[in-house]
Design a protein around this motif. Structure first.
Motif, PDB file in Angstrom:
ATOM      1  N   ILE A 124      -4.663  -0.924  -9.705  1.00 52.19           N
ATOM      2  CA  ILE A 124      -4.617  -0.599  -8.311  1.00 52.19           C
ATOM      3  C   ILE A 124      -6.014  -0.376  -7.642  1.00 52.19           C
ATOM      4  O   ILE A 124      -7.056  -0.546  -8.307  1.00 52.19           O
ATOM      5  CB  ILE A 124      -3.831   0.795  -8.264  1.00 52.19           C
ATOM      6  CG1 ILE A 124      -4.818   1.887  -8.903  1.00 52.19           C
ATOM      7  CG2 ILE A 124      -2.364   1.014  -8.599  1.00 52.19           C
ATOM      8  CD1 ILE A 124      -4.461   3.237  -8.882  1.00 52.19           C
ATOM      9  N   TYR A 125      -6.066  -0.694  -6.275  1.00 46.39           N
ATOM     10  CA  TYR A 125      -7.256  -0.740  -5.742  1.00 46.39           C
ATOM     11  C   TYR A 125      -7.322   0.557  -4.848  1.00 46.39           C
ATOM     12  O   TYR A 125      -6.403   0.636  -3.973  1.00 46.39           O
ATOM     13  CB  TYR A 125      -7.509  -2.094  -4.888  1.00 46.39           C
ATOM     14  CG  TYR A 125      -8.774  -2.293  -3.902  1.00 46.39           C
ATOM     15  CD1 TYR A 125      -9.795  -2.541  -4.881  1.00 46.39           C
ATOM     16  CD2 TYR A 125      -8.719  -2.100  -2.860  1.00 46.39           C
ATOM     17  CE1 TYR A 125     -11.000  -2.878  -4.342  1.00 46.39           C
ATOM     18  CE2 TYR A 125      -9.973  -2.220  -2.253  1.00 46.39           C
ATOM     19  CZ  TYR A 125     -10.984  -2.437  -2.734  1.00 46.39           C
ATOM     20  OH  TYR A 125     -12.438  -2.673  -2.095  1.00 46.39           O
ATOM     21  N   ALA A 126      -8.325   1.344  -5.108  1.00 44.85           N
ATOM     22  CA  ALA A 126      -8.444   2.621  -4.169  1.00 44.85           C
ATOM     23  C   ALA A 126      -9.727   2.948  -4.081  1.00 44.85           C
ATOM     24  O   ALA A 126     -10.536   2.981  -5.051  1.00 44.85           O
ATOM     25  CB  ALA A 126      -7.603   3.699  -4.876  1.00 44.85           C
ATOM     26  N   ARG A 127     -10.212   3.413  -2.921  1.00 45.17           N
ATOM     27  CA  ARG A 127     -11.546   3.822  -2.588  1.00 45.17           C
ATOM     28  C   ARG A 127     -12.642   2.721  -2.854  1.00 45.17           C
ATOM     29  O   ARG A 127     -13.443   2.869  -3.506  1.00 45.17           O
ATOM     30  CB  ARG A 127     -11.756   5.096  -3.064  1.00 45.17           C
ATOM     31  CG  ARG A 127     -10.875   6.495  -2.734  1.00 45.17           C
ATOM     32  CD  ARG A 127     -11.193   7.642  -3.203  1.00 45.17           C
ATOM     33  NE  ARG A 127     -10.234   8.601  -2.905  1.00 45.17           N
ATOM     34  CZ  ARG A 127     -10.602   9.618  -2.018  1.00 45.17           C
ATOM     35  NH1 ARG A 127     -11.640   9.722  -1.440  1.00 45.17           N
ATOM     36  NH2 ARG A 127      -9.630  10.456  -1.915  1.00 45.17           N
ATOM     37  N   ASP A 128     -12.417   1.610  -2.496  1.00 38.94           N
ATOM     38  CA  ASP A 128     -13.149   0.410  -2.791  1.00 38.94           C
ATOM     39  C   ASP A 128     -13.618   0.100  -4.450  1.00 38.94           C
ATOM     40  O   ASP A 128     -14.707  -0.253  -4.809  1.00 38.94           O
ATOM     41  CB  ASP A 128     -14.590   0.610  -2.193  1.00 38.94           C
ATOM     42  CG  ASP A 128     -14.507   0.699  -0.710  1.00 38.94           C
ATOM     43  OD1 ASP A 128     -13.455  -0.139  -0.246  1.00 38.94           O
ATOM     44  OD2 ASP A 128     -15.139   1.489   0.062  1.00 38.94           O
TER      45      ASP A 128
ATOM     46  N   GLU B  76       5.613   4.511   0.632  1.00 44.25           N
ATOM     47  CA  GLU B  76       4.856   3.384   1.173  1.00 44.25           C
ATOM     48  C   GLU B  76       4.391   3.577   2.404  1.00 44.25           C
ATOM     49  O   GLU B  76       4.739   4.659   3.182  1.00 44.25           O
ATOM     50  CB  GLU B  76       5.901   2.324   1.404  1.00 44.25           C
ATOM     51  CG  GLU B  76       5.356   0.954   1.763  1.00 44.25           C
ATOM     52  CD  GLU B  76       6.367  -0.091   1.653  1.00 44.25           C
ATOM     53  OE1 GLU B  76       6.006  -1.475   2.188  1.00 44.25           O
ATOM     54  OE2 GLU B  76       7.623   0.111   1.301  1.00 44.25           O
ATOM     55  N   VAL B  77       3.235   3.189   2.681  1.00 40.94           N
ATOM     56  CA  VAL B  77       2.476   3.492   3.948  1.00 40.94           C
ATOM     57  C   VAL B  77       2.839   2.400   5.215  1.00 40.94           C
ATOM     58  O   VAL B  77       3.056   1.006   4.778  1.00 40.94           O
ATOM     59  CB  VAL B  77       0.913   3.008   4.042  1.00 40.94           C
ATOM     60  CG1 VAL B  77      -0.171   3.289   5.221  1.00 40.94           C
ATOM     61  CG2 VAL B  77       0.251   4.074   2.882  1.00 40.94           C
TER      62      VAL B  77
ATOM     63  N   SER C 100       0.771  -1.324  -0.064  1.00 43.42           N
ATOM     64  CA  SER C 100       0.148  -0.008  -0.019  1.00 43.42           C
ATOM     65  C   SER C 100       0.782   1.361   0.142  1.00 43.42           C
ATOM     66  O   SER C 100       1.872   1.342   0.720  1.00 43.42           O
ATOM     67  CB  SER C 100      -1.031  -0.114   1.182  1.00 43.42           C
ATOM     68  OG  SER C 100      -1.751  -1.094   1.047  1.00 43.42           O
ATOM     69  N   TYR C 101       0.498   2.202  -0.683  1.00 46.23           N
ATOM     70  CA  TYR C 101       1.087   3.549  -1.003  1.00 46.23           C
ATOM     71  C   TYR C 101       0.037   4.655  -0.845  1.00 46.23           C
ATOM     72  O   TYR C 101      -0.991   4.481  -1.113  1.00 46.23           O
ATOM     73  CB  TYR C 101       1.659   3.653  -2.237  1.00 46.23           C
ATOM     74  CG  TYR C 101       2.690   2.507  -2.459  1.00 46.23           C
ATOM     75  CD1 TYR C 101       4.126   2.508  -2.072  1.00 46.23           C
ATOM     76  CD2 TYR C 101       2.442   1.210  -2.957  1.00 46.23           C
ATOM     77  CE1 TYR C 101       4.816   1.529  -2.184  1.00 46.23           C
ATOM     78  CE2 TYR C 101       3.015   0.125  -3.245  1.00 46.23           C
ATOM     79  CZ  TYR C 101       4.353   0.213  -3.039  1.00 46.23           C
ATOM     80  OH  TYR C 101       5.415  -0.634  -3.004  1.00 46.23           O
TER      81      TYR C 101
ATOM     82  N   VAL D 114      -3.738   3.652  -1.833  1.00 49.14           N
ATOM     83  CA  VAL D 114      -3.749   2.789  -3.120  1.00 49.14           C
ATOM     84  C   VAL D 114      -3.072   1.449  -2.639  1.00 49.14           C
ATOM     85  O   VAL D 114      -1.915   1.555  -2.010  1.00 49.14           O
ATOM     86  CB  VAL D 114      -3.447   3.425  -4.341  1.00 49.14           C
ATOM     87  CG1 VAL D 114      -4.226   4.581  -4.642  1.00 49.14           C
ATOM     88  CG2 VAL D 114      -1.989   3.970  -4.414  1.00 49.14           C
ATOM     89  N   GLU D 115      -3.443   0.482  -3.068  1.00 39.69           N
ATOM     90  CA  GLU D 115      -2.858  -0.706  -3.122  1.00 39.69           C
ATOM     91  C   GLU D 115      -2.573  -1.223  -4.657  1.00 39.69           C
ATOM     92  O   GLU D 115      -3.517  -1.332  -5.399  1.00 39.69           O
ATOM     93  CB  GLU D 115      -3.633  -1.788  -2.508  1.00 39.69           C
ATOM     94  CG  GLU D 115      -2.897  -3.472  -2.359  1.00 39.69           C
ATOM     95  CD  GLU D 115      -3.879  -4.413  -1.787  1.00 39.69           C
ATOM     96  OE1 GLU D 115      -3.460  -5.505  -1.870  1.00 39.69           O
ATOM     97  OE2 GLU D 115      -4.952  -4.104  -1.197  1.00 39.69           O
TER      98      GLU D 115
END
Length: 74
Positions: A52-56, A73-74, A12-13, A39-40
């Motif tokens: 990417i996967y972001a905000r469902d 990176e988170v 995740s970033y 985002v993942e």
């Protein structure tokens, strides 16, 4: 900060900066990628769009577009 196009899968970033033309920034923010968004990276294969996967939501963007999105990176 590194570009999103260089990041590894399954990590995740957080979006830190958006570069590019006003048209690009407007389009990318309209799909939910704004500064502070987490985002993942789901898929980052050499000759495929970045998934990417972001905000469902699953989002596909080109490597060229992803190079204008700077993340940490988170």
């Amino acid at each position: 900060m590194d570009s999103l196009s260089q990041q590894k899968e399954d990590k995740s970033y957080e979006v830190k900066k958006l570069n590019g033309t006003p048209r690009f920034i407007s389009r990318i923010t309209s799909i939910g990628l704004s500064i502070g968004t987490v985002v993942e990276v789901v898929q980052n294969k050499r000759k495929s769009p970045l998934l990417i996967y972001a905000r469902d939501t699953m989002i596909a963007i080109s490597k060229k577009e992803a190079a204008n999105i700077l993340v940490e990176e988170v």
